[in-house]
Design a protein around this motif. Sequence first.
Motif, PDB file in Angstrom:
ATOM      1  N   MET A  17       0.834  -1.190   0.000  1.00  0.00           N
ATOM      2  CA  MET A  17       0.000   0.000   0.000  1.00  0.00           C
ATOM      3  C   MET A  17       0.874   1.247   0.000  1.00  0.00           C
ATOM      4  N   SER A  18       0.357   2.262  -0.640  1.00  0.00           N
ATOM      5  CA  SER A  18       1.116   3.508  -0.678  1.00  0.00           C
ATOM      6  C   SER A  18       0.871   4.293   0.615  1.00  0.00           C
ATOM      7  N   ARG A  19       1.766   5.209   0.861  1.00  0.00           N
ATOM      8  CA  ARG A  19       1.660   6.027   2.072  1.00  0.00           C
ATOM      9  C   ARG A  19       0.379   6.858   2.063  1.00  0.00           C
ATOM     10  N   ALA A  20      -0.010   7.385   0.923  1.00  0.00           N
ATOM     11  CA  ALA A  20      -1.212   8.211   0.834  1.00  0.00           C
ATOM     12  C   ALA A  20      -2.445   7.402   1.220  1.00  0.00           C
ATOM     13  N   ILE A  28      -2.567   4.782   3.168  1.00  0.00           N
ATOM     14  CA  ILE A  28      -2.497   4.525   4.608  1.00  0.00           C
ATOM     15  C   ILE A  28      -2.980   5.749   5.375  1.00  0.00           C
ATOM     16  N   PHE A  29      -2.550   6.943   4.964  1.00  0.00           N
ATOM     17  CA  PHE A  29      -2.991   8.170   5.628  1.00  0.00           C
ATOM     18  C   PHE A  29      -4.496   8.361   5.503  1.00  0.00           C
ATOM     19  N   VAL A  30      -5.052   8.036   4.352  1.00  0.00           N
ATOM     20  CA  VAL A  30      -6.500   8.160   4.153  1.00  0.00           C
ATOM     21  C   VAL A  30      -7.230   7.187   5.073  1.00  0.00           C
ATOM     22  N   ILE A  31      -6.767   5.962   5.160  1.00  0.00           N
ATOM     23  CA  ILE A  31      -7.408   4.956   6.015  1.00  0.00           C
ATOM     24  C   ILE A  31      -7.323   5.390   7.481  1.00  0.00           C
ATOM     25  N   VAL A  32      -6.160   5.843   7.900  1.00  0.00           N
ATOM     26  CA  VAL A  32      -5.997   6.304   9.280  1.00  0.00           C
ATOM     27  C   VAL A  32      -6.914   7.497   9.548  1.00  0.00           C
ATOM     28  N   GLY A  33      -7.035   8.394   8.600  1.00  0.00           N
ATOM     29  CA  GLY A  33      -7.914   9.550   8.761  1.00  0.00           C
ATOM     30  C   GLY A  33      -9.374   9.152   8.891  1.00  0.00           C
ATOM     31  N   VAL A  34      -9.806   8.223   8.048  1.00  0.00           N
ATOM     32  CA  VAL A  34     -11.195   7.761   8.105  1.00  0.00           C
ATOM     33  C   VAL A  34     -11.473   7.073   9.439  1.00  0.00           C
ATOM     34  N   VAL A  35     -10.552   6.249   9.895  1.00  0.00           N
ATOM     35  CA  VAL A  35     -10.727   5.568  11.177  1.00  0.00           C
ATOM     36  C   VAL A  35     -10.756   6.582  12.322  1.00  0.00           C
ATOM     37  N   ALA A  36      -9.929   7.599  12.261  1.00  0.00           N
ATOM     38  CA  ALA A  36      -9.906   8.615  13.309  1.00  0.00           C
ATOM     39  C   ALA A  36     -11.213   9.399  13.340  1.00  0.00           C
ATOM     40  N   VAL A  37     -11.739   9.742  12.175  1.00  0.00           N
ATOM     41  CA  VAL A  37     -13.007  10.469  12.108  1.00  0.00           C
ATOM     42  C   VAL A  37     -14.147   9.599  12.636  1.00  0.00           C
ATOM     43  N   ALA A  38     -14.139   8.329  12.278  1.00  0.00           N
ATOM     44  CA  ALA A  38     -15.170   7.406  12.765  1.00  0.00           C
ATOM     45  C   ALA A  38     -15.092   7.258  14.283  1.00  0.00           C
TER      46      ALA A  38
END
Length: 72
Positions: free
Chosen positions: A1-4, A6-16
């Motif tokens: 997976m690319s870094r971008a 991973i950042f999107v997934i982490v962001g979505v999980v944080a918002v959730a």
Amino acid sequence: MSRARIFVIVGVVAVAAAGLAYAASRAIATKQHAEEVADDIEAQLAALDPVTRTAVIGRLSADAAQKVRGQS
């Protein structure tokens, strides 16, 4: 997976997670408010003389029964 990605997934999980925390805090606050209101009503009923208290509870019971019958 690319870094971008991973950042999107982490962001979505944080918002959730933040959304769930907010919903939980609102639910707790609503429950506490309902308990305070119920305690206040019980205190007001307890302050009434016995005859008036009986009349008030009877009226509340009759109104509640009428609402239940009306919904059927």
